[in-house]
Design an enzyme around this catalytic site. Structure first.
Site, PDB file in Angstrom:
ATOM      1  N   SER A 168      15.771  43.238  41.714  1.00 30.39           N
ATOM      2  CA  SER A 168      16.949  42.091  41.695  1.00 30.39           C
ATOM      3  C   SER A 168      16.503  41.198  42.965  1.00 30.39           C
ATOM      4  O   SER A 168      15.680  40.639  42.860  1.00 30.39           O
ATOM      5  CB  SER A 168      18.258  43.155  42.058  1.00 30.39           C
ATOM      6  OG  SER A 168      19.250  42.339  42.179  1.00 30.39           O
ATOM      7  N   LYS A 220      41.246  30.885  45.291  1.00 30.39           N
ATOM      8  CA  LYS A 220      40.966  31.518  46.759  1.00 30.39           C
ATOM      9  C   LYS A 220      40.577  33.214  46.529  1.00 30.39           C
ATOM     10  O   LYS A 220      39.867  33.623  47.077  1.00 30.39           O
ATOM     11  CB  LYS A 220      41.857  31.324  47.668  1.00 30.39           C
ATOM     12  CG  LYS A 220      41.579  31.938  49.095  1.00 30.39           C
ATOM     13  CD  LYS A 220      40.059  31.398  49.681  1.00 30.39           C
ATOM     14  CE  LYS A 220      40.054  31.940  51.021  1.00 30.39           C
ATOM     15  NZ  LYS A 220      38.673  31.268  51.519  1.00 30.39           N
TER      16      LYS A 220
END
Length: 340
Positions: A168, A220
């Site tokens: 990763s 948001k």
């Protein structure tokens, strides 16, 4: 049971006393450091050639008899004198270490090490990074990768050695190397993105607890832990993950154009042997083997930027270690387990 009760009381008194002492010391340290700026760290440089030489000489002293050892040392002295008369400029290899946690905390030291070596390194030199990381936060490993990119941009050859794992975010760093060397059973790949979080909204509703989420901006908040998640929020969250994954793929493809990126960017992992077939790495070898070989014709310098910890931080580390030892000793007595 009476023994255990008495021992528990003794343990509680001991831990309380230790904590009390440490609180006093920590308070003293805080007052002492009040108003001071953060203490600067120090760059530590050691020559790895001397380390390898020391290993060889120790073995020679054990295996060779007195006459053989004397003859060998005499020959070595002659060789060293000859080299001093006709000095040969050897290429330099700067060795760095990165042991990554989920926040890529080692980036703080790495950035200073790279800044230092770039003041002297030339395209004739080499930087070797011994990398160990299973990945972590996107922005943290993005910064760590950007630090390594500085080496490539300066035209200095970069070799990345992986002995255990570079997955990763760890592989995001590794792919910047012009050459990636892996141990046969190191773990590589995992070119993917994952995010997960629990949601306890139904549990709150069951107990008649309201949780309000107020936002300014449509996205948001997409998914939350306490609020009620919507399908629209899930779709936006997934869209953000897909965008991040595409950026990850583009980044890897930029530095490893030989990869079939769609084939390897599935989030899968491969051991070193299989990773070589996928062209995720260039060579199978341990970092020890590679550096020992380079030491024969190069000057190897290990760089480590050590942060100076404040007295308060050192007390905290000591406190944590002391409590751990006390608890392990107590648990060992209760269970009759042994700890190595």
């Amino acid at each position: 049971m009476e023994f255990f009760s008495e021992y528990a009381v003794f343990l509680a008194k001991t831990v309380t006393l230790v904590i009390a002492i440490l609180v006093v010391l920590a308070s003293f340290a805080a007052l002492r450091n009040k108003g001071r700026g953060k203490t600067a760290g120090q760059l530590q440089v050691s020559k790895l050639n001397d380390f390898y030489k020391g290993l060889r000489e120790r073995l020679e002293q054990t295996l060779l008899d007195k006459d053989q050892l004397k003859a060998l040392r005499k020959s070595q002295v002659k060789t060293e004198k000859k080299q001093k008369k006709n000095p040969e400029a050897k290429p330099r290899v700067f060795v760095l270490d990165f042991d990554g946690d989920i926040k890529a905390s080692a980036t703080e030291s790495l950035r200073h090490e790279i800044t230092a070596l770039l003041t002297l390194a030339t395209p004739k030199d080499e930087v070797v990074l011994r990398l160990e990381s299973g990945g972590g936060m996107v922005h943290s490993y993005g910064l760590a990768s950007s630090q390594l990119a500085r080496i490539r941009e300066a035209g200095v050859p970069l070799t990345v050695c992986i002995d255990k794992v570079a997955a990763s975010g760890g592989y995001m760093m590794a792919c910047i190397g012009e050459k990636i060397i892996s141990a046969p059973f190191a773990i590589l790949g995992s070119i993917g993105v994952v995010a997960q979080l629990p949601n306890v909204n139904r549990l709150l509703k069951k107990h008649d607890i309201d949780f309000e989420v107020l936002t300014a901006g449509e996205y948001k908040r997409t998914l939350t832990v306490f609020g009620e998640n919507t399908e629209k929020g899930r779709e936006k969250f997934q869209e953000d993950l897909d965008i991040t994954h595409q950026l990850f793929k583009n980044f890897v493809a930029r530095y490893r154009p030989q990869l079939a990126i769609d084939e390897v960017a599935t989030g899968e992992i491969w051991l070193g042997v299989a990773a070589l077939d996928k062209q995720l790495v260039d060579e199978l070898k341990t970092s020890d083997q590679y550096l020992a070989e380079r030491a024969k014709q190069s000057e190897l310098y290990h760089l480590h930027y050590a942060e100076r910890k404040s007295l308060q931080e050192r007390i905290g580390i000591a406190a944590s270690s002391s409590v751990d030892r006390v608890l392990m000793n107590w648990w060992g007595r209760l269970t009759q387990n042994r700890f190595w």
